[in-house]
Design a protein around this motif. Structure first.
Motif: not given
Length: 144
Positions: A23-28, A63-64, A69-71, A84-86
């Motif tokens: 939903s946030r548009g993140h691929q990882a 904070a999360l 938001n930085r992804l 993702g790696r994390s």
């Protein structure tokens, strides 16, 4: 990791994390997605532990959100989601935490401990440490 070792709530949190990433548009799928999902379960162990430690849930959630938001964002349909790696590090650390505590199943507390072991900045900024979390966990669990 063997997904059969995850509690039902942990599986639900992972599903919610995946949905949140999409939903946030993140691929990882990253560890912050999982932590955000765990903290959204108002009746879950993660929220109980955070409350017990007197950590502000809203500040931790903010904070999360900053981490998320930085992804990078992916626009368009059909994007393939990957781990993702994390996220991979979190899963490995959660499994190690469950073994260290001699628990058969992996649950929210193991994810929190794993995230701390992996150096999650949001949890650290929120004031969580491995020692305080373990102490709180012992108080919540008792001798279980």
């Amino acid at each position: 990791m063997n997904v059969e070792r995850l509690t039902v709530r942990s599986r639900q949190a992972l599903q919610k994390a995946l949905e949140g990433a999409r939903s946030r548009g993140h691929q990882a799928l990253e560890s912050a997605h999982v932590l955000k999902a765990l903290l959204s379960d108002r009746e879950g162990m993660a929220v109980a532990l955070v409350k017990k430690l007197g950590v502000s849930e809203s500040e931790l959630s903010a904070a999360l959100d900053e981490e998320l938001n930085r992804l990078p964002l992916v626009k368009g349909a059909g994007g393939q989601m990957y781990e993702g790696r994390s996220f991979t590090a979190l899963m490995d650390a959660a499994e190690a935490a469950s073994k260290q505590l001699k628990d058969e199943f992996i649950s929210a507390e193991h994810f929190l401990l794993g995230a701390l072991a992996e150096g999650n900045a949001a949890l650290k900024r929120g004031g969580l440490t491995k020692d305080t979390l373990l102490k709180s966990l012992q108080e919540v669990r008792g001798s279980q």
